[in-house]
Scaffold this motif. Sequence first.
Motif, PDB file in Angstrom:
ATOM      1  N   PRO A   1      13.160  45.172  84.388  1.00 46.55           N
ATOM      2  CA  PRO A   1      13.379  44.792  82.993  1.00 46.55           C
ATOM      3  C   PRO A   1      13.995  43.415  82.816  1.00 46.55           C
ATOM      4  CG  PRO A   1      15.174  46.189  83.726  1.00 46.55           C
ATOM      5  CD  PRO A   1      14.200  46.097  84.883  1.00 46.55           C
ATOM      6  N   GLY A   2      14.269  42.728  83.925  1.00 45.97           N
ATOM      7  CA  GLY A   2      15.035  41.496  83.862  1.00 45.97           C
ATOM      8  C   GLY A   2      16.524  41.790  83.950  1.00 45.97           C
ATOM      9  N   TRP A   3      17.304  40.737  83.914  1.00 41.99           N
ATOM     10  CA  TRP A   3      18.769  40.888  83.972  1.00 41.99           C
ATOM     11  C   TRP A   3      19.261  41.089  82.533  1.00 41.99           C
ATOM     12  CZ3 TRP A   3      22.774  36.557  85.399  1.00 41.99           C
ATOM     13  CH2 TRP A   3      24.033  37.150  85.610  1.00 41.99           C
ATOM     14  N   VAL A   4      19.614  42.333  82.225  1.00 46.69           N
ATOM     15  CA  VAL A   4      19.874  42.733  80.841  1.00 46.69           C
ATOM     16  C   VAL A   4      21.354  43.046  80.651  1.00 46.69           C
ATOM     17  CG1 VAL A   4      19.199  44.321  78.990  1.00 46.69           C
ATOM     18  CG2 VAL A   4      17.549  43.719  80.777  1.00 46.69           C
ATOM     19  N   ARG A   5      21.870  42.678  79.483  1.00 46.51           N
ATOM     20  CA  ARG A   5      23.269  42.937  79.154  1.00 46.51           C
ATOM     21  C   ARG A   5      23.473  44.414  78.828  1.00 46.51           C
ATOM     22  NH1 ARG A   5      22.294  37.876  76.883  1.00 46.51           N
ATOM     23  NH2 ARG A   5      21.896  38.729  74.799  1.00 46.51           N
ATOM     24  N   THR A   6      23.753  45.186  79.870  1.00 46.38           N
ATOM     25  CA  THR A   6      24.093  46.598  79.772  1.00 46.38           C
ATOM     26  C   THR A   6      25.367  46.821  80.594  1.00 46.38           C
ATOM     27  OG1 THR A   6      22.821  47.197  81.750  1.00 46.38           O
ATOM     28  CG2 THR A   6      21.631  47.199  79.640  1.00 46.38           C
ATOM     29  N   GLU A   7      25.835  48.053  80.636  1.00 43.69           N
ATOM     30  CA  GLU A   7      26.981  48.354  81.508  1.00 43.69           C
ATOM     31  C   GLU A   7      26.653  48.000  82.954  1.00 43.69           C
ATOM     32  OE1 GLU A   7      28.730  52.210  81.237  1.00 43.69           O
ATOM     33  OE2 GLU A   7      28.701  52.224  79.051  1.00 43.69           O
ATOM     34  N   LEU A   8      25.415  48.242  83.337  1.00 38.18           N
ATOM     35  CA  LEU A   8      25.005  47.966  84.708  1.00 38.18           C
ATOM     36  C   LEU A   8      24.801  46.468  84.926  1.00 38.18           C
ATOM     37  CD1 LEU A   8      22.530  50.173  86.683  1.00 38.18           C
ATOM     38  CD2 LEU A   8      22.412  47.690  86.874  1.00 38.18           C
ATOM     39  N   GLY A   9      24.168  45.784  83.959  1.00 40.02           N
ATOM     40  CA  GLY A   9      23.865  44.370  84.116  1.00 40.02           C
ATOM     41  C   GLY A   9      25.040  43.447  83.872  1.00 40.02           C
ATOM     42  N   GLY A  10      25.997  43.911  83.046  1.00 40.08           N
ATOM     43  CA  GLY A  10      27.180  43.114  82.771  1.00 40.08           C
ATOM     44  C   GLY A  10      26.985  42.158  81.605  1.00 40.08           C
ATOM     45  N   PRO A  11      28.083  41.601  81.086  1.00 42.31           N
ATOM     46  CA  PRO A  11      28.028  40.765  79.884  1.00 42.31           C
ATOM     47  C   PRO A  11      27.443  39.381  80.099  1.00 42.31           C
ATOM     48  CG  PRO A  11      30.265  40.838  80.747  1.00 42.31           C
ATOM     49  CD  PRO A  11      29.467  41.817  81.551  1.00 42.31           C
ATOM     50  N   GLU A  12      27.324  38.931  81.348  1.00 35.52           N
ATOM     51  CA  GLU A  12      26.807  37.592  81.619  1.00 35.52           C
ATOM     52  C   GLU A  12      25.298  37.571  81.806  1.00 35.52           C
ATOM     53  OE1 GLU A  12      28.881  35.069  81.431  1.00 35.52           O
ATOM     54  OE2 GLU A  12      30.448  36.546  81.021  1.00 35.52           O
ATOM     55  N   ALA A  13      24.644  38.720  81.669  1.00 38.97           N
ATOM     56  CA  ALA A  13      23.200  38.798  81.912  1.00 38.97           C
ATOM     57  C   ALA A  13      22.415  37.950  80.918  1.00 38.97           C
ATOM     58  CB  ALA A  13      22.742  40.254  81.847  1.00 38.97           C
ATOM     59  N   ASP A  14      21.201  37.588  81.316  1.00 34.19           N
ATOM     60  CA  ASP A  14      20.377  36.663  80.540  1.00 34.19           C
ATOM     61  C   ASP A  14      19.817  37.268  79.255  1.00 34.19           C
ATOM     62  OD1 ASP A  14      20.690  34.760  82.558  1.00 34.19           O
ATOM     63  OD2 ASP A  14      18.874  35.410  83.607  1.00 34.19           O
ATOM     64  N   LEU A  15      19.493  38.548  79.271  1.00 31.47           N
ATOM     65  CA  LEU A  15      18.700  39.159  78.215  1.00 31.47           C
ATOM     66  C   LEU A  15      19.468  40.234  77.464  1.00 31.47           C
ATOM     67  CD1 LEU A  15      15.416  39.770  80.266  1.00 31.47           C
ATOM     68  CD2 LEU A  15      15.799  37.926  78.626  1.00 31.47           C
ATOM     69  N   SER A  16      19.174  40.372  76.177  1.00 28.07           N
ATOM     70  CA  SER A  16      19.616  41.539  75.428  1.00 28.07           C
ATOM     71  C   SER A  16      18.595  42.660  75.613  1.00 28.07           C
ATOM     72  CB  SER A  16      19.738  41.211  73.944  1.00 28.07           C
ATOM     73  OG  SER A  16      18.464  40.952  73.390  1.00 28.07           O
TER      74      SER A  16
END
Length: 231
Positions: free
Chosen positions: A183-198
């Motif tokens: 899914p790409g690097w997504v701002r989730t609990e797993l991906g974290g707040p610095e991820a590229d995508l919403s």
Amino acid sequence: MNDIRKTALIIGASRTLGLGLAAEYLRRGWDVIGTVRGSRRTGLHGLAEASGGGLTIESLEMTDPDQISALRDRLSPRTLDLLFVNAAITRGDLPIGEVPTDMFTEVMITNALSPMRVVETLGPLVARTGTIGVMSSDQGSVALNTEGGQDLYRASKSALNQLMRSYAARNAEDTRSLLLMDPGWVRTELGGPEADLSVEESVPGVAETIERHQGKPGLHFLDYQGQVVPW
């Protein structure tokens, strides 16, 4: 005019990417079945209430094989056009030598073994022209691992990819599309707040890629933009 609605079963749909996928498929006119763990209220419940009957909720603890079998029995009168397994966990960024055995076991069972149990058990409900997909990650790519880090999570996604490849090999005559989705690097609990995508930026691409590959048999490792991810 063909007004037969397609049906998607999304395993792990209570929040973030899973919830986003449920909403996206409703928007596309599909009937959606989404699973949640336990009985607590989640975002999926609010989405169901607003769906006009388009979304139904099932309870599933994916790591319990008996619950997977029970879900199959409950859904057996239906034919699915899409089975998509979204659930995964991470337990922090430790070098593999520092990972406790129980943590290793938990992540591997949740991220690799349990999704494949779902695929094996619920796969027969998917139409011969349908799609079976699992949420993978570019972190599961051996070829792309040039920096290290997230050893256990990477290993669990690589294991999932390998197990899906074995499934595809054992079912070489299957006419369904089999997908490993990044899914790409997504701002989730797993991906974290610095991820590229919403979630809102990732999910439409995931759904579009899945739809574009309907009717294309074999196993495909793709990202949310439809690009091939190297193994």
